[in-house]
Design an enzyme around this catalytic site. Structure first.
Site, PDB file in Angstrom:
ATOM      1  N   LYS A  85       0.704  -1.152  -0.015  1.00 28.66           N
ATOM      2  CA  LYS A  85      -0.053  -0.088   0.115  1.00 28.66           C
ATOM      3  C   LYS A  85       0.921   1.380   0.049  1.00 28.66           C
ATOM      4  CE  LYS A  85      -3.908  -2.334  -0.427  1.00 28.66           C
ATOM      5  NZ  LYS A  85      -4.417  -3.220   0.587  1.00 28.66           N
TER       6      LYS A  85
HETATM    7  C1  LIG Z   1      -5.385  -3.962   0.756  1.00 26.62           C
HETATM    8  C2  LIG Z   1      -6.900  -4.105   0.934  1.00 26.62           C
HETATM    9  C3  LIG Z   1      -7.748  -4.298   2.026  1.00 26.62           C
HETATM   10  C4  LIG Z   1      -7.332  -5.323   3.216  1.00 26.62           C
HETATM   11  O1  LIG Z   1      -6.220  -4.692   3.881  1.00 26.62           O
HETATM   12  P1  LIG Z   1      -5.518  -5.630   4.834  1.00 26.62           P
HETATM   13  O2  LIG Z   1      -4.623  -4.707   5.923  1.00 26.62           O
HETATM   14  O3  LIG Z   1      -4.632  -6.549   3.969  1.00 26.62           O
HETATM   15  O4  LIG Z   1      -6.523  -6.272   5.688  1.00 26.62           O
HETATM   16  C5  LIG Z   1      -9.123  -4.108   2.142  1.00 26.62           C
HETATM   17  N1  LIG Z   1      -9.682  -3.612   0.993  1.00 26.62           N
HETATM   18  C6  LIG Z   1      -9.163  -3.060  -0.067  1.00 26.62           C
HETATM   19  C7  LIG Z   1      -9.740  -2.199  -1.053  1.00 26.62           C
HETATM   20  C8  LIG Z   1      -7.575  -3.204  -0.200  1.00 26.62           C
HETATM   21  O5  LIG Z   1      -7.050  -2.903  -1.240  1.00 26.62           O
END
Ligand SMILES: *Cc1c(COP(=O)(O)O)cnc(C)c1O
Length: 375
Positions: A183
């Site tokens: 991210k």
């Molecule tokens: C990455 C992501 C998540 C989940 O995040 P985690 O920290 O891995 O639980 C949820 N929603 C979206 C749209 C994502 O891209």
């Protein structure tokens, strides 16, 4: 040549120093110092009242649903095209996911599709700010308000995006973020829940600590809750990253600019959208190919891979994946979510890790253009 990765973070000495300090000093009376600083800085960045560190965005969505009282028999409307984490927590609480279609350009839930999914059992909606894009928040909030539907904003992919001057994550009853290593900002694994509502904030704090009242020193739990906490080392990493958030977002936008320069003018390739009044933080640069090229995301993915380029397929509609195969609502979605089914098969996320440079972008674009030609 090393393979070009699809995504990855930007870690500087500041992050390393904070984490080392947390490992050495964030114990005893200082056990929570980095959590407190990270939560405060994050809330200030978003201009919201409360922020709670969590182990993931998945847990942030789970706690949002629980704190809003969503459970068995309720329906929750969610974007059809998204990562499964947006919808899995709906199953955790025993509710039913209902999949809404996306807009052709923003790739986010449309107000029309949201409204068409509403029934007397609808308790909440989870619009996703997909790949950094923003839905038409004014209309979605107006409809949700009129039907008394709670809003959980999944802003996992949109740190730093803005809609009419307001930051992504600040639109719902709660907003949720992910700090997974792919991210825009990372804590390794981690997440954040934000809200302006004191009652939701208090309930989330209670639920994430095994149902203990704040200040419970007798280990006397009032309810069975969850253990959803982040470590100090992760909070320290997060603090350093949020203090550099503007730089991280600028970097993502720069990477997008390079792609735009190479691909923007091409007939048949559509990139992420940034209409008037929106700031897109471009978590993932995504290209949608015109079907005229005769190549879908799977074949394109393998071609790029063979040339040393890691990509990701554009998310498939949740209603199309095996996990939701049997769901009655998925069957309906497969018929009505026209845009999701038209666009998703032709989408590819291009490498946009923080270590991209203009030369690598040019190479990726060259391979992409060639891959489009020879079919
Ligand atoms: C990455 C992501 C998540 C989940 O995040 P985690 O920290 O891995 O639980 C949820 N929603 C979206 C749209 C994502 O891209």
């Amino acid at each position: 040549m090393n393979k070009i990765p699809v995504s990855g973070p930007w870690i500087t000495q500041k992050e390393i120093d904070y984490v080392a300090d947390a490992a050495a000093n964030a114990w005893y009376e200082n056990a929570n110092m980095y959590h407190e600083r990270f939560e405060k800085a994050f809330a200030e960045y978003l201009d919201v009242k409360y922020a709670v560190t969590l182990p993931s965005c998945t847990s942030a969505i789970h706690l949002s649903l629980l704190a809003l009282g969503v459970g068995i028999g309720d329906e929750v409307i969610v974007s059809d095209v998204t990562w499964i984490a947006s919808a899995a927590p709906i199953i955790y609480v025993g509710a039913t996911p209902v999949f809404a279609d996306m807009d052709k350009r923003t790739w986010c839930m449309t107000a029309e599709s949201f409204e068409a999914c509403i029934t007397p059992r609808t308790k909440a909606v989870i619009p996703v700010d997909l790949y950094g894009g923003m839905p038409d928040w004014n209309r979605i909030l107006e409809i949700a308000g009129r039907h008394n539907i709670a809003v959980i904003e999944d802003a996992a992919e949109a740190l730093g995006s803005e809609y009419k001057g307001k930051k992504a994550g600040a639109f719902g009853d709660t907003g949720t973020f992910s700090f997974h290593g792919s991210k825009t900002m990372t804590t390794g694994e981690g997440g954040m829940l934000v809200t302006d509502k004191k009652a939701l904030f208090d309930r989330v704090l209670f639920l994430r600590d095994h149902g203990r009242k704040p200040g419970d020193i007798m280990f006397c739990n009032d309810e069975v809750g969850y253990k959803y906490k982040m470590s100090s080392m992760q909070a320290a990493l997060g603090l350093a990253q949020i203090e550099r958030a503007d730089k991280l977002v600028d970097r993502k936008r720069k990477i997008f600019d390079w792609y735009e320069k190479e691909l923007g003018g091409l007939n048949g390739i559509t990139l992420n959208y940034e209409p008037e009044g929106i700031k897109n933080s471009y978590w993932m640069v995504s290209a949608i190919l015109d079907p005229k090229f005769g190549i879908k995301k799977g074949a394109l993915f393998h071609k790029m891979n063979a040339q040393g380029i890691s990509c990701r397929p554009f998310f498939s509609p949740l209603s199309a994946i095996p996990a939701f195969n049997e769901a009655k609502e998925a069957r309906k979605a497969r018929e009505k979510n026209i845009n999701s089914y038209k666009i998703s098969p032709y989408g590819l996320n291009l490498p946009c890790g923080m270590n991209m440079d203009e030369k690598k972008v040019r190479y990726v674009c060259k391979v992409l253009r060639e891959s489009c030609k020879k079919n």
